[in-house]
Design an enzyme around this catalytic site. Structure first.
Site, PDB file in Angstrom:
ATOM      1  N   SER A  95       0.858  -1.179   0.000  1.00  0.00           N
ATOM      2  CA  SER A  95       0.000   0.000   0.000  1.00  0.00           C
ATOM      3  C   SER A  95       0.897   1.233   0.000  1.00  0.00           C
ATOM      4  O   SER A  95       1.700   1.417   0.915  1.00  0.00           O
ATOM      5  CB  SER A  95      -0.893  -0.035   1.249  1.00  0.00           C
ATOM      6  OG  SER A  95      -1.734   1.082   1.294  1.00  0.00           O
ATOM      7  N   LYS A 101      -0.883  -0.884  -4.516  1.00  0.00           N
ATOM      8  CA  LYS A 101      -2.130  -0.172  -4.183  1.00  0.00           C
ATOM      9  C   LYS A 101      -1.773   1.276  -3.913  1.00  0.00           C
ATOM     10  O   LYS A 101      -0.920   1.558  -3.060  1.00  0.00           O
ATOM     11  CB  LYS A 101      -2.779  -0.819  -2.960  1.00  0.00           C
ATOM     12  CG  LYS A 101      -3.806   0.040  -2.237  1.00  0.00           C
ATOM     13  CD  LYS A 101      -4.621  -0.797  -1.276  1.00  0.00           C
ATOM     14  CE  LYS A 101      -4.872  -0.090   0.048  1.00  0.00           C
ATOM     15  NZ  LYS A 101      -5.661  -0.946   0.979  1.00  0.00           N
ATOM     16  N   LEU A 102      -2.398   2.176  -4.662  1.00  0.00           N
ATOM     17  CA  LEU A 102      -2.160   3.610  -4.476  1.00  0.00           C
ATOM     18  C   LEU A 102      -3.283   4.203  -3.653  1.00  0.00           C
ATOM     19  O   LEU A 102      -4.463   4.003  -3.952  1.00  0.00           O
ATOM     20  CB  LEU A 102      -2.138   4.327  -5.827  1.00  0.00           C
ATOM     21  CG  LEU A 102      -1.063   3.922  -6.824  1.00  0.00           C
ATOM     22  CD1 LEU A 102      -1.288   4.673  -8.139  1.00  0.00           C
ATOM     23  CD2 LEU A 102       0.329   4.222  -6.263  1.00  0.00           C
ATOM     24  N   LYS A 103      -2.918   4.973  -2.633  1.00  0.00           N
ATOM     25  CA  LYS A 103      -3.920   5.770  -1.939  1.00  0.00           C
ATOM     26  C   LYS A 103      -4.277   6.944  -2.850  1.00  0.00           C
ATOM     27  O   LYS A 103      -3.370   7.545  -3.467  1.00  0.00           O
ATOM     28  CB  LYS A 103      -3.349   6.281  -0.606  1.00  0.00           C
ATOM     29  CG  LYS A 103      -3.103   5.174   0.404  1.00  0.00           C
ATOM     30  CD  LYS A 103      -4.402   4.579   0.900  1.00  0.00           C
ATOM     31  CE  LYS A 103      -4.158   3.573   2.032  1.00  0.00           C
ATOM     32  NZ  LYS A 103      -5.421   2.998   2.523  1.00  0.00           N
ATOM     33  N   ASP A 137      -7.141   2.992  -3.402  1.00  0.00           N
ATOM     34  CA  ASP A 137      -7.927   3.018  -2.165  1.00  0.00           C
ATOM     35  C   ASP A 137      -8.186   4.475  -1.787  1.00  0.00           C
ATOM     36  O   ASP A 137      -7.242   5.243  -1.562  1.00  0.00           O
ATOM     37  CB  ASP A 137      -7.154   2.313  -1.044  1.00  0.00           C
ATOM     38  CG  ASP A 137      -7.957   2.180   0.245  1.00  0.00           C
ATOM     39  OD1 ASP A 137      -9.109   2.667   0.297  1.00  0.00           O
ATOM     40  OD2 ASP A 137      -7.423   1.590   1.206  1.00  0.00           O
ATOM     41  N   ASN A 168     -10.303   5.440   0.873  1.00  0.00           N
ATOM     42  CA  ASN A 168     -10.676   5.608   2.285  1.00  0.00           C
ATOM     43  C   ASN A 168     -11.809   6.620   2.457  1.00  0.00           C
ATOM     44  O   ASN A 168     -11.691   7.582   3.236  1.00  0.00           O
ATOM     45  CB  ASN A 168      -9.461   6.000   3.134  1.00  0.00           C
ATOM     46  CG  ASN A 168      -8.488   4.847   3.328  1.00  0.00           C
ATOM     47  OD1 ASN A 168      -7.374   4.864   2.792  1.00  0.00           O
ATOM     48  ND2 ASN A 168      -8.895   3.824   4.051  1.00  0.00           N
ATOM     49  N   GLU A 174     -11.097   0.750  -4.081  1.00  0.00           N
ATOM     50  CA  GLU A 174     -11.470   0.394  -2.715  1.00  0.00           C
ATOM     51  C   GLU A 174     -12.124   1.583  -2.008  1.00  0.00           C
ATOM     52  O   GLU A 174     -11.573   2.693  -2.008  1.00  0.00           O
ATOM     53  CB  GLU A 174     -10.198  -0.052  -1.979  1.00  0.00           C
ATOM     54  CG  GLU A 174     -10.389  -0.508  -0.546  1.00  0.00           C
ATOM     55  CD  GLU A 174      -9.067  -0.978   0.077  1.00  0.00           C
ATOM     56  OE1 GLU A 174      -8.090  -1.212  -0.680  1.00  0.00           O
ATOM     57  OE2 GLU A 174      -9.005  -1.081   1.315  1.00  0.00           O
ATOM     58  N   ASP A 196     -14.065  -1.824   2.068  1.00  0.00           N
ATOM     59  CA  ASP A 196     -13.215  -2.053   3.238  1.00  0.00           C
ATOM     60  C   ASP A 196     -13.996  -1.577   4.476  1.00  0.00           C
ATOM     61  O   ASP A 196     -14.670  -2.378   5.141  1.00  0.00           O
ATOM     62  CB  ASP A 196     -11.890  -1.294   3.035  1.00  0.00           C
ATOM     63  CG  ASP A 196     -10.974  -1.262   4.254  1.00  0.00           C
ATOM     64  OD1 ASP A 196     -11.350  -1.817   5.290  1.00  0.00           O
ATOM     65  OD2 ASP A 196      -9.870  -0.658   4.176  1.00  0.00           O
ATOM     66  N   LYS A 234     -10.480  -7.570   6.911  1.00  0.00           N
ATOM     67  CA  LYS A 234      -9.549  -7.256   7.993  1.00  0.00           C
ATOM     68  C   LYS A 234     -10.166  -7.794   9.279  1.00  0.00           C
ATOM     69  O   LYS A 234     -11.229  -7.305   9.686  1.00  0.00           O
ATOM     70  CB  LYS A 234      -9.368  -5.746   8.145  1.00  0.00           C
ATOM     71  CG  LYS A 234      -8.646  -5.058   6.995  1.00  0.00           C
ATOM     72  CD  LYS A 234      -8.642  -3.551   7.204  1.00  0.00           C
ATOM     73  CE  LYS A 234      -7.919  -2.834   6.085  1.00  0.00           C
ATOM     74  NZ  LYS A 234      -8.137  -1.360   6.147  1.00  0.00           N
ATOM     75  N   GLY A 284      -4.747  -4.739   5.453  1.00  0.00           N
ATOM     76  CA  GLY A 284      -3.712  -4.564   6.458  1.00  0.00           C
ATOM     77  C   GLY A 284      -3.931  -3.302   7.270  1.00  0.00           C
ATOM     78  O   GLY A 284      -4.554  -2.346   6.795  1.00  0.00           O
TER      79      GLY A 284
HETATM   80  C1  NPQ Z   1      -6.669   0.604   4.423  1.00  0.00           C
HETATM   81  N1  NPQ Z   1      -4.402   0.152   5.385  1.00  0.00           N
HETATM   82  O1  NPQ Z   1      -6.659  -0.361   3.695  1.00  0.00           O
HETATM   83  C2  NPQ Z   1      -5.682   0.765   5.583  1.00  0.00           C
HETATM   84  C3  NPQ Z   1      -5.713   2.097   6.152  1.00  0.00           C
HETATM   85  C4  NPQ Z   1      -4.844   2.424   7.297  1.00  0.00           C
HETATM   86  C5  NPQ Z   1      -2.347  -0.717   4.493  1.00  0.00           C
HETATM   87  O2  NPQ Z   1      -3.630   0.862   3.392  1.00  0.00           O
HETATM   88  C6  NPQ Z   1      -2.497   3.144  11.705  1.00  0.00           C
HETATM   89  C7  NPQ Z   1      -3.428   2.159  11.921  1.00  0.00           C
HETATM   90  C8  NPQ Z   1      -2.367   3.676  10.460  1.00  0.00           C
HETATM   91  C9  NPQ Z   1      -4.253   1.745  10.880  1.00  0.00           C
HETATM   92  C10 NPQ Z   1      -3.067   3.783   8.121  1.00  0.00           C
HETATM   93  C11 NPQ Z   1      -3.525   0.184   4.358  1.00  0.00           C
HETATM   94  C12 NPQ Z   1      -3.182   3.252   9.407  1.00  0.00           C
HETATM   95  C13 NPQ Z   1      -4.143   2.273   9.624  1.00  0.00           C
HETATM   96  C14 NPQ Z   1      -3.880   3.360   7.104  1.00  0.00           C
HETATM   97  C15 NPQ Z   1      -4.967   1.868   8.553  1.00  0.00           C
HETATM   98  O3  NPQ Z   1      -7.547   1.430   4.263  1.00  0.00           O
HETATM   99 MG    MG Z   2      -8.696   0.408   2.712  1.00  0.00          MG
END
Ligand code: NPQ
Ligand code: MG
Length: 368
Positions: A135, A161-163, A189, A191, A214, A239, A263, A291
Site C-alpha cells: 500500500s 495499491k495507491l492511496k 484506495d 478511504n 477500494e 473495506d 480485515k 492490512g
Molecule cells: C486501508 N491500510 O486499507 C488501511 C488504512 C490504514 C495498508 O492501506 C495506523 C493504523 C495507520 C491503521 C493507516 C492500508 C493506518 C491504519 C492506514 C490503517 O484502508
Molecule cells: Mg482500505
C-alpha cells in the site's frame, strides 16, 4: 481452562516513513498487545486501532480503557472460555471490533498452542505462501510516488495499491500506470474520500485497467456504492463498510461491491473474518486480506487467514521492513514477492522481550 494471567502490553513503534492517506498522516503505530496465559500456554493478540479515530471510531487510548474495564473483565468473570465463545461473551458490549478481535485472537492463540495446532490449519488455510501487495501512501508530488513504486517493485511486491483522494487521483494513476506498464497489478484506495457526485470523475480511472477501486464513498453509503458501481467498469471493493458477515451479505445483495477486503480487526475477530470469507465464496465474490500496519503478531495471524482458498487477490501483507526498522517478532521478509505462512503452534510467532523492553513497553495487569 481458567486464565492464569491477562495483561495489556503497550508500546509505540515508529514507521520507517510517514504514511499519508485521505484521512491523515501516521508516523507511528501505538500498539496494544493482549497477552493471556491459560493452561501453561501464552496467547497474543494485536489491537490494530489507530492513534486517532480517523480510519474508524476506535483509537488506542480508548481501546486500552475498553479492554481493561469492559472486555477483559468479562473474560475473567466467565473463567472457562474457548475462543469460539469469546465473540458471544463480548457481544453485549456494543462496537469495539478491533479490541474484541485482539481478545479473541489471544485466546485462540493460547488454545492452539496448548494443543500444538497452527492457526492456519485451524482456520482451514491451504496455501503456504501469500503474494505480497504493498500500500503506497500519498506523497506531495507524483515524482515521489513513482520513486516509491519503483522501490517496491524492485523489492518484488506483486501488486501496487495507491492511496488516492480528490485532487490526487487520475493524473497520479495515469503516471504510475505509464511507469509500471500494463502487466503489473494495480489498484487504488480512497478511504471514503469521494461522494456519488464524483462518479463521472472516478469513471476516468476505468482507462487504467485497475483491479479494483477500494471504498470510494462513506462507510454507511451502501446504496450509493451500488449506484456508483453501475457507472464504473472498474470493480468496487469495500473495506470500511464491511463490519460483519451480515454487512458483507447486504453489500453483495445490493450490488455495492464485487470484491471484499477482509480485515479481522474491522470485523471483530478471525472467526467472523472466516465467516465473511465463506459468505463471499458462496456468492462468487473474491476476497483479499487487508492490512492495518500490523506488527509481526497481527501479520502472522493475517497470513494464516489469507491462506484460505477464497483469498484470490494479493494481500496488503508486506514485509516487516515496509513499515518498521525492527519488528517486535522475527521479521517477515519477502521471498520472490511472497510471504510465508507460519506453521508453528498458534500464530507461530511471539514478541521478542528485548525488543519490547527497548521500546519501553508498558504492561498493565488485568485482575478480576
Ligand atoms: C486501508 N491500510 O486499507 C488501511 C488504512 C490504514 C495498508 O492501506 C495506523 C493504523 C495507520 C491503521 C493507516 C492500508 C493506518 C491504519 C492506514 C490503517 O484502508
Ligand atoms: Mg482500505
Amino acid at each position: 481452562m481458567k486464565f492464569d494471567a491477562i495483561e495489556l502490553v503497550r508500546f509505540s513503534l515508529p514507521l520507517v516513513t510517514p504514511f499519508r492517506t485521505s484521512f491523515g498522516v501516521q508516523d507511528a503505530r501505538d500498539v496494544i498487545l493482549v497477552h493471556v496465559q491459560v493452561g501453561g500456554a501464552d496467547g497474543w493478540g494485536e489491537n490494530v486501532a489507530g492513534i486517532e479515530p480517523l480510519y474508524s471510531a476506535e483509537f488506542t487510548d480508548a481501546s486500552q480503557l475498553v479492554l481493561r474495564d469492559h472486555l477483559l473483565p468479562r473474560l475473567l468473570a466467565a473463567g472457562d472460555v474457548t475462543a469460539a465463545e469469546v465473540g458471544h461473551l463480548l457481544a453485549p458490549v456494543k462496537g469495539w471490533a478491533m479490541a474484541k478481535c485482539a481478545v479473541e485472537a489471544a485466546v485462540l492463540d493460547a488454545e492452539l498452542r496448548a494443543t500444538d495446532r497452527s492457526l492456519q490449519v485451524h482456520l482451514g488455510g491451504t496455501r503456504h505462501r501469500i503474494p505480497a501487495g504493498v500500500s503506497v501512501g500519498l506523497f506531495e508530488t507524483i515524482a515521489e510516488t513513482l520513486a516509491a513504486v519503483d522501490g517496491y517493485l524492485a523489492d518484488g511486491y506483486r501488486r501496487i495499491k495507491l492511496k488516492i483522494e480528490p485532487g490526487r487521483d487520475v493524473e497520479l494513476v495515469a503516471a504510475v500506470r505509464e511507469r509500471i506498464g500494463p502487466d503489473v497489478l494495480l489498484q487504488v484506495d480512497a478511504n471514503c474520500a469521494y461522494s456519488l457526485g464524483d462518479a463521472r470523475h472516478l469513471a476516468r480511472l476505468d482507462q487504467f485497467d485497475l483491479l479494483l477501486i477500494e471504498q470510494p464513498l462513506d462507510e454507511d453509503d451502501l446504496r450509493q456504492h451500488a449506484a456508483l458501481a453501475r457507472q464504473l467498469r472498474t470493480p468496487l471493493c469495500l473495506d470500511e463498510s464491511i463490519t460483519s458477515a451480515r454487512a458483507a451479505a447486504d453489500a453483495i445483495a445490493l450490488g455495492a461491491c464485487a470484491i471484499v477486503n477482509i480485515k479481522p480487526g474491522r470485523v471483530g475477530g478471525f472467526l467472523e473474518a472466516r465467516r465473511i470469507h465463506d459468505v463471499c465464496a458462496a456468492n462468487g465474490v473474491p476476497v483479499w486480506c487487508g492490512g492495518m500496519l500490523e506488527t509481526g503478531i497481527g501479520r502472522a495471524a493475517n497470513l494464516a487467514l489469507a491462506s484460505l482458498p477464497g483469498f484470490t487477490l494479493p494481500a496488503d501483507l508486506s514485509a516487516s521492513d515496509r513499515y518498521f526498522r525492527r519488528d517486535v517478532t522475527e521479521p517477515f521478509v519477502l521471498a520472490d514477492g511472497h510471504l510465508t505462512v507460519p506453521t508453528g503452534p498458534g500464530i507461530g510467532v511471539t514478541p521478542n522481550p528485548e525488543v519490547l523492553r527497548a521500546l519501553g513497553a508498558v504492561t498493565e495487569a488485568i485482575t478480576a
